[in-house]
Design a protein around this motif. Structure first.
Motif, PDB file in Angstrom:
ATOM      1  N   LYS A  34       0.833  -1.205   0.000  1.00 48.22           N
ATOM      2  CA  LYS A  34       0.000   0.000   0.000  1.00 48.22           C
ATOM      3  C   LYS A  34       0.865   1.251   0.000  1.00 48.22           C
ATOM      4  O   LYS A  34       0.543   2.238  -0.670  1.00 48.22           O
ATOM      5  N   SER A  45      -0.334  10.112   2.841  1.00 48.64           N
ATOM      6  CA  SER A  45      -0.697   8.700   2.969  1.00 48.64           C
ATOM      7  C   SER A  45      -1.619   8.480   4.154  1.00 48.64           C
ATOM      8  O   SER A  45      -2.624   7.770   4.060  1.00 48.64           O
ATOM      9  N   HIS A  63      -4.313   3.035  -6.144  1.00 51.18           N
ATOM     10  CA  HIS A  63      -3.574   2.727  -4.921  1.00 51.18           C
ATOM     11  C   HIS A  63      -4.106   1.449  -4.278  1.00 51.18           C
ATOM     12  O   HIS A  63      -3.396   0.448  -4.143  1.00 51.18           O
ATOM     13  N   GLU A  64      -5.375   1.423  -3.952  1.00 53.51           N
ATOM     14  CA  GLU A  64      -5.963   0.303  -3.217  1.00 53.51           C
ATOM     15  C   GLU A  64      -6.007  -0.979  -4.038  1.00 53.51           C
ATOM     16  O   GLU A  64      -5.616  -2.042  -3.563  1.00 53.51           O
ATOM     17  N   ALA A 115      -2.465  -2.514  -4.835  1.00 56.31           N
ATOM     18  CA  ALA A 115      -1.856  -3.113  -3.642  1.00 56.31           C
ATOM     19  C   ALA A 115      -2.513  -4.442  -3.313  1.00 56.31           C
ATOM     20  O   ALA A 115      -1.848  -5.410  -2.934  1.00 56.31           O
ATOM     21  N   SER A 116      -3.824  -4.508  -3.470  1.00 55.52           N
ATOM     22  CA  SER A 116      -4.557  -5.754  -3.208  1.00 55.52           C
ATOM     23  C   SER A 116      -4.113  -6.856  -4.149  1.00 55.52           C
ATOM     24  O   SER A 116      -3.789  -7.978  -3.723  1.00 55.52           O
TER      25      SER A 116
END
Length: 444
Positions: free
Chosen positions: A149, A173, A256-257, A260-261
């Motif tokens: 993340k 962040s 972003h989310e 990262a997942s």
């Protein structure tokens, strides 16, 4: 789509299914993968339920995905399908726009994600990647989800918001973490409540983005935000400041989310499937990469692309897509009334249909090879949407993930720490329950 009259449509039955208790309906847990797979097997491509008082038509399978995302898309709108929290926190972005307005805004945003623009981002992506991997080596043991993340936020904040390294990015962040914590909470606007804190974080993020916009108006740049500031439609119209703020905030969330997942899911699979890991390393060896990556190198990473698709199939970052039904429509002989919510299932839908993907619980990137082409069924892989509303930043996400994974496959390795929960849940994107604790080291 249908040629039936309104009277004929009204005469059709509602989809099968159970709507639970009067007024209340079923608990949100009915949207679990296992429950929906059982209902799909029992009822077919569409069935009904009620969640928190809302009538919901659940669409499952490739034809159902095609109907919601393409052939029947005129029956649905995005804005009415999503909880108010999402809309307020992400603003008037592509996320909640429909029709001509969405198409115009999408055309304005797309130049920031064309191949030439992505090529310009490559050097920055590599620099951030190398700093990130050096930090992981120093840490040695950590939770991959947390670190991924940070990595994807660094990239998105640099290219989409124009932030600089250091304390500023750490502050941004943390503000973004506070913002996302407001998505799935009660909309209590008090300063002490999570939603109130999320609204305050949103204000601070928008203020930063607004300053970055003004800098780019005075001194044009070639990063994504700079391109968004400069772009014009066919009539010479630019995005307004409010539009630039909202679109940037959405792109930051999406870039972003979800990345990262997906990265974390793939990194969880590789130690469990060492033959896949070795095949990925072998592909990198054949590319003879010496120094900086090129876009041609990225294009040649075909097995890595298959592995990312397989991670998307098994572990889609978002579980479903939501729409509001704006007019009565029909699917599979059933009536979907105006005012209902439509949900097309991603996690546990077509992605796990054994008639499309044999042995769907096995991680097997070769299913996406040209020889097998198991995703040849249209709308069977919809982790990033489909049709005209496929994720606008999909190519950006693919590039950042391939850059990072290329370096990792060539130079690093990791072991999964024992005695941890590798089960997954959504909050708001998919994540391992214990964050994927690993021991990380250089191979050189």
């Amino acid at each position: 789509m249908t040629d039936m009259t309104a009277e004929q449509i009204r005469a059709l039955p509602l989809p099968p299914g159970f709507r639970g208790l009067p007024w209340i309906g079923m608990p949100p847990l009915v949207l679990s993968k296992r429950y929906l797979q059982r209902q799909y097997k029992k009822h077919g491509g569409v069935f009904k339920t009620r969640v928190l008082g809302r009538n919901v038509a659940i669409f499952v399978g490739p034809e159902a995905n095609r109907f919601v995302l393409q052939t029947g898309s005129d029956n649905f709108v995005w804005r009415d399908g999503w909880p108010p929290n999402f809309i307020e926190l992400l603003g008037e972005s592509l996320f909640v726009q429909d029709g001509d307005n969405h198409r115009r805004k999408r055309r304005l945003i797309m130049p920031a994600f064309h191949r030439e623009s992505l090529h310009n981002y490559l050097t920055i992506m590599e620099d951030i990647t190398q700093d990130y991997l050096a930090r992981l080596t120093r840490l040695s043991e950590f939770r991959f989800l947390d670190q991924n993340k940070e990595f994807t936020f660094d990239l998105a904040a640099t290219l989409l918001m124009g932030s600089d390294p250091g304390d500023e990015r750490e502050r941004l962040s943390q503000l973004f973490v506070t913002l996302t914590e407001g998505f799935l909470t009660l909309p209590i606007r008090k300063p002490w409540a999570p939603y109130g804190k999320a609204l305050d974080a949103r204000k601070e993020l928008l203020a930063f983005i607004d300053q970055a916009i003004e800098k780019r108006r005075k001194n044009p740049t070639s990063d994504a935000l700079g391109l968004l500031v400069q772009t014009r439609d066919e009539d010479g119209n630019a995005l307004t400041n409010d539009e630039l703020q909202s679109q940037t905030l959405l792109l930051l969330f999406a870039g972003h989310e979800t990345s990262a997942s997906l990265l974390t899911s793939l990194m969880m699979m590789l130690p469990q499937y060492p033959e896949v890991w070795q095949k990925l390393r072998d592909e990198q060896s054949t590319l003879n990469i010496d120094g900086r990556l090129t876009m041609e190198n990225i294009k040649q990473m075909t097995y890595l692309e298959q592995a990312l698709k397989e991670a998307e199939r098994m572990f889609p970052p978002v579980p479903a897509g939501f729409r509001g039904v704006v007019k009565d429509c029909t699917f599979n002989g059933y009536r979907i009334p105006k005012g209902w919510t439509a949900l097309y299932m991603i996690n546990g839908g077509a992605h796990y249909d054994p008639d499309i993907f044999p042995d769907p619980t096995v991680f097997d990137p070769d299913r996406f090879s040209p020889e097998r082409n198991e995703s040849g069924v249209p709308f069977s892989l919809v982790g990033f949407g489909g049709g005209s509303r496929i994720c606008v930043g999909f190519a950006f996400a693919q590039l950042e993930m391939k850059v990072l994974l290329s370096y990792m496959l060539r130079k690093y390795t990791w072991d999964i720490v024992k005695k941890q929960n590798l089960g997954t849940y959504y909050f708001p994107t998919l994540m391992p329950r214990d964050g994927l604790k690993v021991r990380f080291r250089s191979m050189t």
